[in-house]
Design an enzyme around this catalytic site. Sequence first.
Site, PDB file in Angstrom:
ATOM      1  N   LYS A  28       8.890  -0.219  13.244  1.00  0.00           N
ATOM      2  CA  LYS A  28       9.507   0.065  11.937  1.00  0.00           C
ATOM      3  C   LYS A  28      10.569   1.161  12.074  1.00  0.00           C
ATOM      4  O   LYS A  28      11.643   1.072  11.498  1.00  0.00           O
ATOM      5  CB  LYS A  28       8.441   0.535  10.938  1.00  0.00           C
ATOM      6  N   HIS A  51      -4.319 -32.159  18.469  1.00  0.00           N
ATOM      7  CA  HIS A  51      -3.139 -32.894  18.939  1.00  0.00           C
ATOM      8  C   HIS A  51      -2.007 -31.935  19.293  1.00  0.00           C
ATOM      9  O   HIS A  51      -0.853 -32.343  19.385  1.00  0.00           O
ATOM     10  CB  HIS A  51      -2.706 -33.896  17.868  1.00  0.00           C
ATOM     11  N   GLU A  54      -4.366  -6.530  15.006  1.00  0.00           N
ATOM     12  CA  GLU A  54      -3.825  -5.225  14.613  1.00  0.00           C
ATOM     13  C   GLU A  54      -4.923  -4.156  14.693  1.00  0.00           C
ATOM     14  O   GLU A  54      -4.638  -2.973  14.864  1.00  0.00           O
ATOM     15  CB  GLU A  54      -3.235  -5.292  13.194  1.00  0.00           C
ATOM     16  N   LYS A 108       0.841  -1.195   0.000  1.00  0.00           N
ATOM     17  CA  LYS A 108       0.000   0.000   0.000  1.00  0.00           C
ATOM     18  C   LYS A 108       0.882   1.253   0.000  1.00  0.00           C
ATOM     19  O   LYS A 108       0.694   2.157  -0.786  1.00  0.00           O
ATOM     20  CB  LYS A 108      -0.922  -0.020   1.226  1.00  0.00           C
ATOM     21  N   GLU A 149      10.642  -4.662   4.196  1.00  0.00           N
ATOM     22  CA  GLU A 149      10.710  -6.081   3.825  1.00  0.00           C
ATOM     23  C   GLU A 149      10.358  -6.271   2.348  1.00  0.00           C
ATOM     24  O   GLU A 149      11.041  -6.978   1.602  1.00  0.00           O
ATOM     25  CB  GLU A 149       9.721  -6.902   4.669  1.00  0.00           C
ATOM     26  N   GLY A 169      -4.550  -1.602   5.109  1.00  0.00           N
ATOM     27  CA  GLY A 169      -3.745  -2.737   4.651  1.00  0.00           C
ATOM     28  C   GLY A 169      -4.403  -4.078   4.947  1.00  0.00           C
ATOM     29  O   GLY A 169      -4.472  -4.961   4.098  1.00  0.00           O
ATOM     30  N   ARG A 170      -4.925  -4.239   6.171  1.00  0.00           N
ATOM     31  CA  ARG A 170      -5.475  -5.554   6.540  1.00  0.00           C
ATOM     32  C   ARG A 170      -6.867  -5.797   5.967  1.00  0.00           C
ATOM     33  O   ARG A 170      -7.463  -6.845   6.208  1.00  0.00           O
ATOM     34  CB  ARG A 170      -5.448  -5.734   8.059  1.00  0.00           C
TER      35      ARG A 170
HETATM   36  O1  F6P Z   1       2.077  -4.592   9.787  1.00  0.00           O
HETATM   37  C1  F6P Z   1       1.991  -3.203   9.696  1.00  0.00           C
HETATM   38  C2  F6P Z   1       1.510  -2.762   8.355  1.00  0.00           C
HETATM   39  O2  F6P Z   1       1.485  -1.382   8.347  1.00  0.00           O
HETATM   40  C3  F6P Z   1       0.156  -3.369   8.008  1.00  0.00           C
HETATM   41  O3  F6P Z   1      -0.906  -2.646   8.473  1.00  0.00           O
HETATM   42  C4  F6P Z   1       0.250  -3.490   6.536  1.00  0.00           C
HETATM   43  O4  F6P Z   1      -0.675  -4.411   6.072  1.00  0.00           O
HETATM   44  C5  F6P Z   1       1.687  -3.938   6.356  1.00  0.00           C
HETATM   45  O5  F6P Z   1       2.394  -3.191   7.326  1.00  0.00           O
HETATM   46  C6  F6P Z   1       2.257  -3.763   4.992  1.00  0.00           C
HETATM   47  O6  F6P Z   1       2.232  -2.434   4.563  1.00  0.00           O
HETATM   48  P1  F6P Z   1       2.334  -2.037   3.050  1.00  0.00           P
HETATM   49  O7  F6P Z   1       1.200  -2.636   2.329  1.00  0.00           O
HETATM   50  O8  F6P Z   1       2.317  -0.540   3.031  1.00  0.00           O
HETATM   51  O9  F6P Z   1       3.644  -2.571   2.526  1.00  0.00           O
END
Ligand code: F6P
Length: 535
Positions: A498, A385, A354, A206, A212, A268-269
């Site tokens: 972050k 289990h 979250e 987003k 990452e 995002g979620r």
């Molecule tokens: O985990 C934190 C977060 O900000 C989430 O809310 C989001 O889904 C994720 O990082 C990834 O963010 P982006 O889509 O901006 O890479």
Amino acid sequence: MTVLEDSPAWQKLEQYGEDAQHISISDLFERSPKRADDFALTCDGLYFDYAKTSITEKARKSLYALAKAQNIDGAKKAMFAGEHINNTEDRAVLHVALRAPQSAQYMVDGRNVSDDIHATLDAMARLCDDVHSGKWRGHNGQKIDTIVHIGIGGSDLGPYMVCDALKPFVKDGMNIHFVSNVDGAALQNVLQMINAESTLFLIASKSFTTEETLKNATSARQWFLDASKASEDDIAKHFVAMTVNKIAAIDFGIDSDNIFPFGDYVGGRFSLWSSIGLPIALYLGFENFRALLDGAHAMDEHFRSTPIEKNLPIHLALVGIWHRNFCDYETLAILPYAQDLQHFPAYLQQTDMESNGKEIDRYGRALPYGTGPVVFGASGTNGQHAFYQHIHQSKAVTPCEFIAVKAPLSRLNGHHNALLSHVVAQSRALMIGSKDGEALSHPEKYFAGNRPSTTLIIDALTPFALGQVLALYEHKIFVQGHIWGLNSFDQPGVQLGKILAKEIATAIDSAAPHKSSQYPLDPSSARILSYLFEE
Ligand code: F6P
């Protein structure tokens, strides 16, 4: 809307919660012979049973009264109307717009966003057609047969879970891989399995700033150039991006025609319905992605227009509020008895934790009551289990949400009956406990049971039904967050991590001392870092 804990309904519920400590759930069925019917709801191919909880008729009435006192109808209206209910980020929350028909009007800051949404959906549909028909080919003419999706958190968990859940619907044998962890092992493991010439990389972020994802995307691009001896120009045939931040994606080197946008009113979620869902559309075919959206839209309409007493997401939310606030249970187990829903608990962990894992309300007031529970789970019967012993007998009570699918997911003889027997047996065992006749002489064999659970049954695990279920849980989380007075749509705790990681990485990469005026390095972290990096 009153201060929650001062409302008459809340205060009554506190009393009922205390009473419930002396209630046997099994006895409730004897007291009310119609309880199994009365404490169940149906909704277009879904069946929800919450009879095996300690909620009495009186408590249920007060839960409904609580939802009304907290003006849940007003909250729904505000969300659907595009008001900035994400107050800390000053944004609308309109993932519901993503799954609505084009004729629907969804206003964000005075503008109807339906046309933008459908323009992106049309572009996604065209890409799916082109890839599957072979019109879109790799740089040396090979047909695309593999998708690698790179993203993390909400840009990964939803699409990953959906693609796995609906793999029986895969189109033309498309292969798909997901890479999220910044640990290079994740990407390396995938790169070892694929052919650069027939792979399309999807970069999902987003913000297009997530460390990452950008690291994995950079390494994937370099690997592609090396492995296929391609030129920079060939990247356009193999890399597309899904993002709100088009400029950052272009700066990264994605061709502007290959960028699938969405609006910042999508959290995002909650973004698997946006272009972040492109891997779903490519893997399953666009028509199945549309069916997923349609299922979610059907649940949106049910949620929007059904009175509280028949409203499925509101019931799921109120059962959770009962357990969290009036029974004081801090955990929640999500237990899908369907192998293809194996990633659903992990997906829900992010969506729920979250969103509602917060100790202050939307205006910064420290909350005097519990909010989002610790969510965990695994597919049945594997979980039985692993951690069910704790669920059956620990001092800490964990309410369970069982999910079962009526139609079998496999054709193997006898498996489905065995699976369904287990899901029913578990909810019974939790409730009745062990009343072994030898209990008096063998107290170690006795346990009381009386542990609550709900059961959601899905008629068949289709794209439409999965869309319904995901929207059901999204709205459950929304209702709970609203009742608790939270902003369910920000994540400040995650943002801090972050910032700190960036500061540490800068120090490591430049071999310079760690610098931060706001967050000086503590001695324990300094010692760990020197241990990690000493020669
Ligand atoms: O985990 C934190 C977060 O900000 C989430 O809310 C989001 O889904 C994720 O990082 C990834 O963010 P982006 O889509 O901006 O890479």
